[in-house]
Design a protein around this motif. Sequence first.
Motif, PDB file in Angstrom:
ATOM      1  N   PRO A 188      -0.125 -21.124   6.992  1.00 39.28           N
ATOM      2  CA  PRO A 188       0.993 -20.396   7.613  1.00 39.28           C
ATOM      3  C   PRO A 188       1.989 -21.314   8.321  1.00 39.28           C
ATOM      4  O   PRO A 188       3.190 -21.011   8.368  1.00 39.28           O
ATOM      5  CB  PRO A 188       0.283 -19.460   8.608  1.00 39.28           C
ATOM      6  N   ARG A 191       4.807 -22.748   6.070  1.00 38.37           N
ATOM      7  CA  ARG A 191       5.986 -21.895   5.883  1.00 38.37           C
ATOM      8  C   ARG A 191       6.936 -21.982   7.081  1.00 38.37           C
ATOM      9  O   ARG A 191       8.160 -21.923   6.923  1.00 38.37           O
ATOM     10  CB  ARG A 191       5.552 -20.450   5.660  1.00 38.37           C
ATOM     11  N   LYS A 192       6.390 -22.128   8.262  1.00 34.78           N
ATOM     12  CA  LYS A 192       7.212 -22.177   9.463  1.00 34.78           C
ATOM     13  C   LYS A 192       7.997 -23.473   9.586  1.00 34.78           C
ATOM     14  O   LYS A 192       9.103 -23.498  10.136  1.00 34.78           O
ATOM     15  CB  LYS A 192       6.334 -21.998  10.714  1.00 34.78           C
ATOM     16  N   ASN A 196      11.859 -23.893   1.847  1.00 33.48           N
ATOM     17  CA  ASN A 196      11.485 -23.628   0.460  1.00 33.48           C
ATOM     18  C   ASN A 196      11.899 -24.746  -0.495  1.00 33.48           C
ATOM     19  O   ASN A 196      11.155 -25.092  -1.423  1.00 33.48           O
ATOM     20  CB  ASN A 196      12.077 -22.302  -0.014  1.00 33.48           C
ATOM     21  N   THR A 231      -0.180 -18.572  -2.706  1.00 30.98           N
ATOM     22  CA  THR A 231       0.461 -18.251  -1.423  1.00 30.98           C
ATOM     23  C   THR A 231       1.945 -18.586  -1.456  1.00 30.98           C
ATOM     24  O   THR A 231       2.783 -17.798  -0.983  1.00 30.98           O
ATOM     25  CB  THR A 231      -0.224 -19.013  -0.280  1.00 30.98           C
ATOM     26  N   ILE A 232       2.285 -19.740  -2.002  1.00 35.04           N
ATOM     27  CA  ILE A 232       3.699 -20.119  -2.104  1.00 35.04           C
ATOM     28  C   ILE A 232       4.450 -19.132  -2.988  1.00 35.04           C
ATOM     29  O   ILE A 232       5.576 -18.722  -2.672  1.00 35.04           O
ATOM     30  CB  ILE A 232       3.828 -21.552  -2.655  1.00 35.04           C
ATOM     31  N   LYS A 234       3.808 -15.989  -3.338  1.00 34.13           N
ATOM     32  CA  LYS A 234       3.979 -14.792  -2.517  1.00 34.13           C
ATOM     33  C   LYS A 234       5.155 -14.973  -1.554  1.00 34.13           C
ATOM     34  O   LYS A 234       5.996 -14.074  -1.393  1.00 34.13           O
ATOM     35  CB  LYS A 234       2.690 -14.517  -1.745  1.00 34.13           C
ATOM     36  N   TRP A 235       5.246 -16.139  -0.909  1.00 38.90           N
ATOM     37  CA  TRP A 235       6.354 -16.410   0.010  1.00 38.90           C
ATOM     38  C   TRP A 235       7.691 -16.341  -0.721  1.00 38.90           C
ATOM     39  O   TRP A 235       8.650 -15.757  -0.227  1.00 38.90           O
ATOM     40  CB  TRP A 235       6.209 -17.803   0.630  1.00 38.90           C
ATOM     41  N   TRP A 236       7.742 -16.948  -1.882  1.00 38.42           N
ATOM     42  CA  TRP A 236       9.016 -17.016  -2.616  1.00 38.42           C
ATOM     43  C   TRP A 236       9.447 -15.646  -3.116  1.00 38.42           C
ATOM     44  O   TRP A 236      10.649 -15.361  -3.182  1.00 38.42           O
ATOM     45  CB  TRP A 236       8.895 -18.011  -3.758  1.00 38.42           C
ATOM     46  N   GLU A 238       8.763 -12.859  -1.474  1.00 40.53           N
ATOM     47  CA  GLU A 238       9.241 -12.213  -0.238  1.00 40.53           C
ATOM     48  C   GLU A 238      10.634 -12.713   0.143  1.00 40.53           C
ATOM     49  O   GLU A 238      11.460 -11.947   0.655  1.00 40.53           O
ATOM     50  CB  GLU A 238       8.267 -12.494   0.899  1.00 40.53           C
ATOM     51  N   ASP A 239      10.887 -14.004  -0.102  1.00 36.43           N
ATOM     52  CA  ASP A 239      12.172 -14.609   0.269  1.00 36.43           C
ATOM     53  C   ASP A 239      13.224 -14.491  -0.825  1.00 36.43           C
ATOM     54  O   ASP A 239      14.364 -14.941  -0.642  1.00 36.43           O
ATOM     55  CB  ASP A 239      11.978 -16.100   0.592  1.00 36.43           C
ATOM     56  N   TYR A 241      13.360 -16.216  -3.446  1.00 37.94           N
ATOM     57  CA  TYR A 241      13.746 -17.585  -3.755  1.00 37.94           C
ATOM     58  C   TYR A 241      13.667 -17.781  -5.268  1.00 37.94           C
ATOM     59  O   TYR A 241      12.702 -18.305  -5.811  1.00 37.94           O
ATOM     60  CB  TYR A 241      12.839 -18.571  -3.012  1.00 37.94           C
TER      61      TYR A 241
END
Length: 258
Positions: A188, A191-192, A196, A231-232, A234-236, A238-239, A241
């Motif tokens: 986590p 990501r902070k 990206n 996980t990356i 999933k982040w992308w 959400e963003d 990206y």
Amino acid sequence: YWISINGVAQIIEIFDKQKIDIRFVGGCIRDALLGNINSDIDFAVNCNPDHTSKILNQNNIVFLEYGKQYGTITAVIEKKNYEITSLREDINPTGRYTEIKFTNDWYRDALRRDFTFNAINISSTGKVGDYFNGQQDIKNQQVKFIGSINDRIQQDYLRILRYFRFLGLFKNPNFIHGYEEVLYKNLPQLRKHVPNYRIRDELLKMLKNEFKMNSIFKQQNYNEINILISTIRKWWIEDSYELGLNKCMNKIDALVIY
């Protein structure tokens, strides 16, 4: 081989004339020990960046100073860049940022680096400085942090990605017990602290490695991507990206063995 590259011998010669210790560092050493050729040469030097610039200027070598605050002067010879970085220590590194202090101690400079095999230096005469048994770790096909893995990750969360990238250097990497748990626990924070585009850069570097499957998939299971990559993704999503999803994740998906 390095000495035969245009500009390398010239840089060594002008610092030798001033009796200033200059050594090869970084990826060129790591690749050489792996039996690979890397013509991107970096140096560390035992003088401050102002002195580095002065020496290059006196010898009519074009140089760039955009990295000067971190001790790096970039010499430009025949359109090729060579980073020459003053010995330094990291002061209070947190997340991705650090203050620095210049030093004349090669050990202290090596101590700030992330993995044992990235802390090796080699003089122009071939003398090897290996303070943390990095050569042995390469022989053991092992990516090993210098000191506490918790401390090194929290100093710079990009090291999570670098750890996985360097697994791709080895055909049969020897995983260190407990590392994976710590790495995933700190995800986590990645990501902070890391944008990206920088994450994407590291993934693209992973894909260039000979044994990239070791960086991307679960251990010895090439039909399921590991927690880092999932996980990356999933982040992308959400963003939104799209650049990462369309130009990076699609290349990873193509590697899945069903």
